[in-house]
Scaffold this active site. Structure first.
Site, PDB file in Angstrom:
ATOM      1  N   LYS A  73      -9.234 -15.089  -2.906  1.00  0.00           N
ATOM      2  CA  LYS A  73     -10.410 -14.227  -2.801  1.00  0.00           C
ATOM      3  C   LYS A  73     -11.693 -15.067  -2.944  1.00  0.00           C
ATOM      4  O   LYS A  73     -11.617 -16.251  -3.326  1.00  0.00           O
ATOM      5  CB  LYS A  73     -10.320 -13.148  -3.886  1.00  0.00           C
TER       6      LYS A  73
ATOM      7  N   GLU B 107       0.622  -6.620   6.344  1.00  0.00           N
ATOM      8  CA  GLU B 107      -0.602  -7.381   6.062  1.00  0.00           C
ATOM      9  C   GLU B 107      -0.647  -8.694   6.857  1.00  0.00           C
ATOM     10  O   GLU B 107      -1.710  -9.096   7.325  1.00  0.00           O
ATOM     11  CB  GLU B 107      -0.720  -7.638   4.547  1.00  0.00           C
TER      12      GLU B 107
ATOM     13  N   HIS C 120      -4.829 -12.428  -3.927  1.00  0.00           N
ATOM     14  CA  HIS C 120      -4.116 -11.226  -3.491  1.00  0.00           C
ATOM     15  C   HIS C 120      -2.702 -11.604  -3.072  1.00  0.00           C
ATOM     16  O   HIS C 120      -2.494 -12.679  -2.505  1.00  0.00           O
ATOM     17  CB  HIS C 120      -4.834 -10.594  -2.288  1.00  0.00           C
TER      18      HIS C 120
ATOM     19  N   TYR D  71      -7.364  -2.618   2.385  1.00  0.00           N
ATOM     20  CA  TYR D  71      -7.260  -1.876   1.119  1.00  0.00           C
ATOM     21  C   TYR D  71      -7.257  -0.356   1.338  1.00  0.00           C
ATOM     22  O   TYR D  71      -7.658   0.388   0.433  1.00  0.00           O
ATOM     23  CB  TYR D  71      -8.401  -2.277   0.187  1.00  0.00           C
TER      24      TYR D  71
ATOM     25  N   ASN E 238     -10.138 -11.317  -9.888  1.00  0.00           N
ATOM     26  CA  ASN E 238      -8.797 -11.849 -10.182  1.00  0.00           C
ATOM     27  C   ASN E 238      -8.270 -12.864  -9.156  1.00  0.00           C
ATOM     28  O   ASN E 238      -7.073 -13.097  -9.063  1.00  0.00           O
ATOM     29  CB  ASN E 238      -7.815 -10.705 -10.446  1.00  0.00           C
TER      30      ASN E 238
HETATM   31  N1  UDP Z   1      -9.121  -3.595  -8.801  1.00  0.00           N
HETATM   32  C1  UDP Z   1     -10.237  -3.376  -9.568  1.00  0.00           C
HETATM   33  N2  UDP Z   1     -10.191  -2.444 -10.575  1.00  0.00           N
HETATM   34  C2  UDP Z   1      -9.051  -1.739 -10.851  1.00  0.00           C
HETATM   35  C3  UDP Z   1      -7.905  -1.968 -10.054  1.00  0.00           C
HETATM   36  C4  UDP Z   1      -7.976  -2.908  -9.045  1.00  0.00           C
HETATM   37  O1  UDP Z   1     -11.283  -3.991  -9.357  1.00  0.00           O
HETATM   38  O2  UDP Z   1      -9.047  -0.912 -11.772  1.00  0.00           O
HETATM   39  C5  UDP Z   1      -9.182  -4.591  -7.716  1.00  0.00           C
HETATM   40  C6  UDP Z   1      -8.485  -5.896  -8.108  1.00  0.00           C
HETATM   41  O3  UDP Z   1      -9.247  -6.975  -7.564  1.00  0.00           O
HETATM   42  C7  UDP Z   1      -7.134  -5.770  -7.430  1.00  0.00           C
HETATM   43  C8  UDP Z   1      -7.508  -5.023  -6.156  1.00  0.00           C
HETATM   44  O4  UDP Z   1      -8.503  -4.096  -6.571  1.00  0.00           O
HETATM   45  O5  UDP Z   1      -6.552  -7.040  -7.194  1.00  0.00           O
HETATM   46  C9  UDP Z   1      -6.377  -4.284  -5.499  1.00  0.00           C
HETATM   47  O6  UDP Z   1      -5.755  -3.424  -6.434  1.00  0.00           O
HETATM   48  P1  UDP Z   1      -4.176  -3.323  -6.529  1.00  0.00           P
HETATM   49  O7  UDP Z   1      -3.852  -2.187  -7.435  1.00  0.00           O
HETATM   50  O8  UDP Z   1      -3.584  -3.308  -5.161  1.00  0.00           O
HETATM   51  O9  UDP Z   1      -3.793  -4.685  -7.310  1.00  0.00           O
HETATM   52  P2  UDP Z   1      -3.075  -6.016  -6.773  1.00  0.00           P
HETATM   53  O10 UDP Z   1      -2.045  -5.602  -5.757  1.00  0.00           O
HETATM   54  O11 UDP Z   1      -4.137  -6.904  -6.199  1.00  0.00           O
HETATM   55  O12 UDP Z   1      -2.453  -6.640  -7.997  1.00  0.00           O
HETATM   56 MG    MG Z   2      -2.214  -4.368  -4.087  1.00  0.00          MG
END
Ligand code: UDP
Ligand code: MG
Length: 159
Positions: free
Chosen positions: A20, A137, A126, A60, A123
């Site tokens: 990211k 994806e 991805h 997303y 974080n």
């Molecule tokens: N995210 C966030 N706040 C939250 C949950 C998710 O900012 O409460 C962001 C975070 O960067 C995350 C992304 O949205 O990586 C996608 O969310 P997902 O639940 O798909 O998590 P991932 O698959 O990336 O672990």
């Molecule tokens: Mg995810």
């Protein structure tokens, strides 16, 4: 099917891994690539790009209704990302384990998020969350343009 072909088909699983914008800015592209390479996974697609908001909203799409969605799109549009397709046996599940939990403070040390970041909205990486979303994806970010080649180290990685 020959036995070897059956084994090979499991090794063709793909996942979409992305560094990211914060991961790029913090100089962690090489570190993230290194971990997947060293593990034995095969890089079949890699490009730096600045995805459009529309593209990120597609990526997303399942999170559209969440309160953090606008902030997520803004964060993801804040600079270039490195989009990658990685291939190998169980690469989706193993890739998620290597990334760590979505919230870095809940990620174990030794995982990418557990070693390099703190906040959920920063974080750094991805990874696809299922075999189906891995395929979807990789298709969304690369179309047909991933590489099909065999690694000469394959017999050293797979039994
Ligand atoms: N995210 C966030 N706040 C939250 C949950 C998710 O900012 O409460 C962001 C975070 O960067 C995350 C992304 O949205 O990586 C996608 O969310 P997902 O639940 O798909 O998590 P991932 O698959 O990336 O672990
Ligand atoms: Mg995810």
């Amino acid at each position: 099917f020959h036995r070897s072909e059956v084994k090979m088909s499991g090794q063709k699983e793909v996942t979409f891994i992305m560094v990211k914008p914060d991961g790029v800015q913090r100089g962690l592209v090489g570190e993230i690539i290194k971990r997947f390479e060293s593990r034995g996974f095969q890089l079949v697609g890699c490009k730096m790009m600045s995805p459009s908001k529309e593209h990120l909203e597609k990526h997303y799409a399942d999170l559209k209704s969440k309160s953090f969605f606008p902030g997520l799109i803004k964060y993801m549009s804040s600079g270039p990302v490195v989009a990658m397709a990685w291939q190998g046996k169980s690469v989706v599940k193993t890739g998620r384990a290597m990334l760590g939990a979505t919230n870095p403070l809940e990620s174990n040390p030794g995982t990418i998020r557990g070693d390099f970041c703190i906040d959920i909205g920063r974080n750094i990486c991805h990874g696809s969350d299922s075999v189906e979303s891995g395929k979807h994806e990789v298709e969304l970010w690369f179309g047909e343009k991933t590489e099909d080649y065999s690694l000469c180290t394959e017999s050293m990685i797979y039994e």
